[in-house]
Design a protein around this motif. Structure first.
Motif, mmCIF file in Angstrom:
data_model
loop_
_atom_site.group_PDB
_atom_site.id
_atom_site.type_symbol
_atom_site.label_atom_id
_atom_site.label_comp_id
_atom_site.label_asym_id
_atom_site.label_seq_id
_atom_site.Cartn_x
_atom_site.Cartn_y
_atom_site.Cartn_z
ATOM 1 N N LEU A 43 0.831 -1.206 0.000
ATOM 2 C CA LEU A 43 0.000 0.000 0.000
ATOM 3 C C LEU A 43 0.862 1.252 0.000
ATOM 4 N N ILE A 44 1.955 1.227 0.766
ATOM 5 C CA ILE A 44 2.856 2.382 0.809
ATOM 6 C C ILE A 44 3.503 2.591 -0.554
ATOM 7 N N ARG A 45 4.003 1.519 -1.160
ATOM 8 C CA ARG A 45 4.614 1.644 -2.492
ATOM 9 C C ARG A 45 3.611 2.154 -3.521
ATOM 10 N N ALA A 46 2.392 1.631 -3.461
ATOM 11 C CA ALA A 46 1.348 2.097 -4.380
ATOM 12 C C ALA A 46 1.015 3.563 -4.112
ATOM 13 N N GLY A 47 1.067 3.960 -2.842
ATOM 14 C CA GLY A 47 0.828 5.355 -2.502
ATOM 15 C C GLY A 47 1.878 6.275 -3.095
ATOM 16 N N TRP A 48 3.151 5.832 -3.049
ATOM 17 C CA TRP A 48 4.216 6.643 -3.672
ATOM 18 C C TRP A 48 3.987 6.752 -5.180
ATOM 19 N N ALA A 49 3.671 5.636 -5.802
ATOM 20 C CA ALA A 49 3.436 5.651 -7.249
ATOM 21 C C ALA A 49 2.274 6.585 -7.584
ATOM 22 N N SER A 50 1.214 6.527 -6.798
ATOM 23 C CA SER A 50 0.058 7.385 -7.016
ATOM 24 C C SER A 50 0.420 8.847 -6.808
ATOM 25 N N LEU A 51 1.184 9.132 -5.768
ATOM 26 C CA LEU A 51 1.598 10.507 -5.487
ATOM 27 C C LEU A 51 2.331 11.110 -6.681
ATOM 28 N N PHE A 52 3.359 10.421 -7.160
ATOM 29 C CA PHE A 52 4.164 10.973 -8.246
ATOM 30 C C PHE A 52 3.423 10.976 -9.584
ATOM 31 N N ASP A 53 2.564 9.985 -9.794
ATOM 32 C CA ASP A 53 1.781 9.952 -11.029
ATOM 33 C C ASP A 53 0.774 11.102 -11.051
ATOM 34 N N ARG A 54 0.063 11.283 -9.956
ATOM 35 C CA ARG A 54 -0.951 12.346 -9.906
ATOM 36 C C ARG A 54 -0.333 13.732 -9.913
ATOM 37 N N ALA A 55 0.862 13.861 -9.369
ATOM 38 C CA ALA A 55 1.508 15.180 -9.299
ATOM 39 C C ALA A 55 1.855 15.731 -10.679
ATOM 40 N N ARG A 56 1.779 14.916 -11.706
ATOM 41 C CA ARG A 56 2.123 15.361 -13.066
ATOM 42 C C ARG A 56 1.095 16.323 -13.660
ATOM 43 N N THR A 57 -0.152 16.248 -13.169
ATOM 44 C CA THR A 57 -1.197 17.101 -13.746
ATOM 45 C C THR A 57 -1.809 17.994 -12.673
ATOM 46 N N GLN A 58 -2.402 19.095 -13.115
ATOM 47 C CA GLN A 58 -3.064 20.010 -12.177
ATOM 48 C C GLN A 58 -4.210 19.306 -11.462
ATOM 49 N N ALA A 59 -4.999 18.530 -12.214
ATOM 50 C CA ALA A 59 -6.114 17.800 -11.591
ATOM 51 C C ALA A 59 -5.594 16.806 -10.558
ATOM 52 N N GLY A 60 -4.485 16.160 -10.866
ATOM 53 C CA GLY A 60 -3.889 15.220 -9.920
ATOM 54 C C GLY A 60 -3.379 15.916 -8.665
ATOM 55 N N ASN A 69 -5.635 16.744 2.764
ATOM 56 C CA ASN A 69 -6.135 17.929 3.477
ATOM 57 C C ASN A 69 -5.130 19.071 3.468
ATOM 58 N N LEU A 70 -4.526 19.315 2.314
ATOM 59 C CA LEU A 70 -3.593 20.431 2.181
ATOM 60 C C LEU A 70 -4.377 21.720 1.971
ATOM 61 N N CYS A 71 -3.782 22.836 2.318
ATOM 62 C CA CYS A 71 -4.447 24.135 2.162
ATOM 63 C C CYS A 71 -4.658 24.498 0.699
ATOM 64 N N LYS A 72 -3.723 24.089 -0.150
ATOM 65 C CA LYS A 72 -3.842 24.383 -1.580
ATOM 66 C C LYS A 72 -3.111 23.299 -2.359
ATOM 67 N N PRO A 73 -3.403 23.178 -3.646
ATOM 68 C CA PRO A 73 -2.734 22.155 -4.461
ATOM 69 C C PRO A 73 -1.227 22.406 -4.556
ATOM 70 N N LEU A 74 -0.500 21.354 -4.821
ATOM 71 C CA LEU A 74 0.932 21.478 -5.051
ATOM 72 C C LEU A 74 1.159 22.390 -6.253
ATOM 73 N N PRO A 75 2.175 23.248 -6.210
ATOM 74 C CA PRO A 75 2.381 24.182 -7.319
ATOM 75 C C PRO A 75 2.873 23.523 -8.603
ATOM 76 N N ASN A 76 3.579 22.400 -8.468
ATOM 77 C CA ASN A 76 4.109 21.708 -9.638
ATOM 78 C C ASN A 76 4.438 20.267 -9.263
ATOM 79 N N ALA A 77 4.814 19.481 -10.261
ATOM 80 C CA ALA A 77 5.088 18.061 -10.023
ATOM 81 C C ALA A 77 6.255 17.848 -9.068
ATOM 82 N N ASN A 78 7.244 18.734 -9.099
ATOM 83 C CA ASN A 78 8.410 18.571 -8.233
ATOM 84 C C ASN A 78 8.067 18.692 -6.753
ATOM 85 N N ALA A 79 6.980 19.367 -6.440
ATOM 86 C CA ALA A 79 6.576 19.534 -5.045
ATOM 87 C C ALA A 79 6.188 18.204 -4.402
ATOM 88 N N ALA A 80 5.923 17.187 -5.204
ATOM 89 C CA ALA A 80 5.624 15.861 -4.653
ATOM 90 C C ALA A 80 6.812 15.330 -3.855
#
Length: 129
Positions: A43-60, A69-80
């Motif tokens: 689950l942790i490994r899948a969570g990392w994969a999901s984090l970096f995959d979703r961070a590629r797009t604004q919707a992700g 529960n972050l205050c605002k979306p990540l500004p870019n993929a590198n913020a993951a």
């Protein structure tokens, strides 16, 4: 014997860096979570994969912000990388503070905090959010 034990205990920081260089530290952390349930490391490994995959797009990134529960979306993929560092540090700390009783010398921590985290992941069915 007490001097020897003290010498070994005081070498924990250099040993931790050696363990990190060989990836042994991550294997030990994964093993601890795996002792609770073999599904937790997956689950942790899948969570990392999901984090970096979703961070590629604004919707992700918006999804990540909602799930964590972050205050605002990540500004870019590198913020993951920051999220990864924060969460992996928390997962490691729960192993390091894995006492069989609750503690509060640093922050309140339940008994076997890694077990509590693993069980929460199992209930949620995800390692992210």
């Amino acid at each position: 014997p007490h001097l020897w034990a003290g010498a070994i205990a005081s070498s924990a920081t250099p040993l931790k860096h050696l363990l990190r260089e060989t990836n042994s530290f991550n294997r030990i952390v994964a093993e601890v979570y795996g002792n609770v349930s073999s599904a937790c490391p997956d689950l942790i490994r899948a969570g990392w994969a999901s984090l970096f995959d979703r961070a590629r797009t604004q919707a992700g990134r918006e999804h990540i912000a909602h799930e964590l529960n972050l205050c605002k979306p990540l500004p870019n993929a590198n913020a993951a990388d920051y999220i990864y560092g924060f969460v992996s540090g928390a997962l490691e700390t729960m192993v390091q503070y894995g006492y069989p009783y609750a503690t509060s010398f640093y922050n309140p921590v339940p008994a076997y905090p890694f077990k509590v985290a693993c069980e929460a992941m199992l209930r949620a069915g995800t390692g992210l959010g």
